[in-house]
Write a protein that holds these residues in place. Structure first.
Motif, PDB file in Angstrom:
ATOM      1  N   LEU A 152      29.641  25.121  50.896  1.00  0.00           N
ATOM      2  CA  LEU A 152      30.383  26.082  49.811  1.00  0.00           C
ATOM      3  C   LEU A 152      29.273  28.099  49.911  1.00  0.00           C
ATOM      4  CD1 LEU A 152      31.884  24.520  46.926  1.00  0.00           C
ATOM      5  CD2 LEU A 152      32.978  24.631  49.109  1.00  0.00           C
ATOM      6  N   HIS A 187      25.865  23.967  46.409  1.00  0.00           N
ATOM      7  CA  HIS A 187      27.213  24.439  47.244  1.00  0.00           C
ATOM      8  C   HIS A 187      26.786  23.303  48.556  1.00  0.00           C
ATOM      9  CE1 HIS A 187      26.185  27.391  44.247  1.00  0.00           C
ATOM     10  NE2 HIS A 187      27.745  28.184  45.147  1.00  0.00           N
ATOM     11  N   THR A 196      39.510  22.723  54.202  1.00  0.00           N
ATOM     12  CA  THR A 196      40.358  23.156  52.954  1.00  0.00           C
ATOM     13  C   THR A 196      41.604  22.028  53.430  1.00  0.00           C
ATOM     14  OG1 THR A 196      41.973  24.664  54.864  1.00  0.00           O
ATOM     15  CG2 THR A 196      40.003  25.031  52.830  1.00  0.00           C
ATOM     16  N   MET A 228      40.811  25.944  44.364  1.00  0.00           N
ATOM     17  CA  MET A 228      40.042  26.198  43.140  1.00  0.00           C
ATOM     18  C   MET A 228      38.884  25.209  43.587  1.00  0.00           C
ATOM     19  SD  MET A 228      40.945  26.670  39.643  1.00  0.00           S
ATOM     20  CE  MET A 228      41.793  25.393  38.950  1.00  0.00           C
ATOM     21  N   PRO A 241      35.443  28.475  40.836  1.00  0.00           N
ATOM     22  CA  PRO A 241      35.235  29.931  41.869  1.00  0.00           C
ATOM     23  C   PRO A 241      36.571  29.895  42.829  1.00  0.00           C
ATOM     24  CG  PRO A 241      33.297  28.099  42.465  1.00  0.00           C
ATOM     25  CD  PRO A 241      34.057  27.822  40.551  1.00  0.00           C
ATOM     26  N   VAL A 243      38.244  29.583  46.611  1.00  0.00           N
ATOM     27  CA  VAL A 243      37.926  29.266  48.256  1.00  0.00           C
ATOM     28  C   VAL A 243      38.655  30.852  48.865  1.00  0.00           C
ATOM     29  CG1 VAL A 243      38.271  28.186  50.370  1.00  0.00           C
ATOM     30  CG2 VAL A 243      37.115  27.539  48.546  1.00  0.00           C
ATOM     31  N   HIS A 256      32.370  26.818  53.636  1.00  0.00           N
ATOM     32  CA  HIS A 256      34.263  28.022  52.804  1.00  0.00           C
ATOM     33  C   HIS A 256      33.451  28.933  52.244  1.00  0.00           C
ATOM     34  CE1 HIS A 256      36.092  24.050  53.821  1.00  0.00           C
ATOM     35  NE2 HIS A 256      35.707  23.551  53.607  1.00  0.00           N
ATOM     36  N   VAL A 258      33.308  31.604  49.248  1.00  0.00           N
ATOM     37  CA  VAL A 258      34.064  31.056  47.676  1.00  0.00           C
ATOM     38  C   VAL A 258      33.214  32.998  46.698  1.00  0.00           C
ATOM     39  CG1 VAL A 258      33.315  29.060  47.237  1.00  0.00           C
ATOM     40  CG2 VAL A 258      31.529  30.436  46.934  1.00  0.00           C
ATOM     41  N   ASP A 259      34.224  33.134  45.642  1.00  0.00           N
ATOM     42  CA  ASP A 259      33.495  33.965  44.905  1.00  0.00           C
ATOM     43  C   ASP A 259      32.875  33.922  44.511  1.00  0.00           C
ATOM     44  OD1 ASP A 259      35.698  33.147  42.971  1.00  0.00           O
ATOM     45  OD2 ASP A 259      37.174  34.407  43.703  1.00  0.00           O
ATOM     46  N   GLY A 276      37.217  33.170  38.971  1.00  0.00           N
ATOM     47  CA  GLY A 276      36.455  33.501  39.790  1.00  0.00           C
ATOM     48  C   GLY A 276      36.598  35.482  39.603  1.00  0.00           C
TER      49      GLY A 276
END
Length: 280
Positions: A152, A187, A196, A228, A241, A243, A256, A258-259, A276
């Motif tokens: 992640l 992560h 996903t 998420m 967070p 994706v 992936h 993530v924010d 996120g």
């Protein structure tokens, strides 16, 4: 999504290649990936995509960013991860499928390792690269083309967001090797590749262990059906967070984007925020 002959001619001119070379590139696997990159697994129309402008939609092998031009009456635009854009010139329903004609060819991201992928997307992952370069184990992982892991990958803004909430300067955060290494391990799912599709199908029923002790992550859904990630198993509190860039392939591993950071409890402090950085 079907590029026109003119779109392929432009692609050949820009890459100084031709159809025969395309067919044989990477022993024929590249053309399969290229075609798969234009196929989305669900029935979509221009109207339905327009309602979710700015969203990402999974195709067969990678992530596809869809957005609508700001100019009223203009064609909807679709872009790949590197920002190459194609306009949807028309659409036609064929049986239970929708065919959209594009004026450009979208190109899947090709990366032999994480470092190469992150370099291709410098505005997204340069802080992550800096963090992974701090430790021998993560640096080796970043440059490996043999590892089979799931990462992640936090965007640059995720690091900034965490530093702001901890009332730290970003350079102070990135200089703290204990915190940075803990976050990196939180992560990383080191034992298998998880797409996903796997995350969507497994949902909260499956916990994927991370390199951080006694902690893992699992998937859930937001109100508008965006994927998420949540953390569990005690050591990491739940945060949400999203994706944003899923299924980025790096040799045998998968990334992936993530924010938002997934932060181990001991490094959490006053860091709060259930959404996120880009919201729901």
């Amino acid at each position: 999504m079907v590029p026109t002959n003119d779109a392929f001619d432009l692609y050949f001119a820009s890459t100084e290649t031709d159809m025969e070379a395309l067919k044989t590139k990477d022993n024929g696997t590249f053309v399969v990936d290229l075609l798969s990159y234009h196929i989305h697994g669900k029935f979509r129309t221009v109207a339905s995509l327009s309602e979710r402008k700015g969203a990402s939609f999974m195709n067969m092998i990678n992530d596809l960013r869809v957005f609508v031009s700001k100019d009223p009456g203009s064609h909807m635009s679709i872009s790949d991860l590197l920002g190459r854009q194609a306009s949807v010139m028309s659409e036609m329903e064929a049986a239970s499928n929708m065919v959209m004609k594009l004026d450009a060819v979208l190109i899947p991201v090709e990366a032999t390792n994480m470092a190469e992928l992150f370099t291709m997307l410098p505005g997204h992952y340069s802080f992550l690269m800096q963090a992974m370069s701090m430790f021998q184990w993560s640096s080796q992982l970043m440059y490996s083309n043999e590892s089979s892991v799931t990462m992640l990958a936090p965007f640059n803004d995720a690091f900034v967001y965490y530093a702001l909430h901890m009332e730290l300067e970003l350079y102070t955060l990135l200089a703290n090797s204990t915190v940075v290494e803990g976050i990196l391990k939180a992560h990383l799912h080191p034992s298998s590749v998880v797409t996903t599709t796997d995350l969507y199908e497994a949902g909260s029923q499956t916990m994927y262990e991370t390199d951080y002790p006694d902690a893992g992550f699992y998937a859930s859904y937001s109100a508008n059906n965006k994927l998420m990630m949540l953390m569990g198993s005690g050591a990491i509190q739940n945060r949400w967070p999203f994706v944003i860039e899923g299924d980025l392939v790096c040799a045998n591993s998968i990334v992936h984007g993530v924010d938002m950071l997934l932060v181990p409890e001991e490094f959490f402090g006053s860091y709060y925020g259930d959404y996120g950085l880009y919201g729901q």
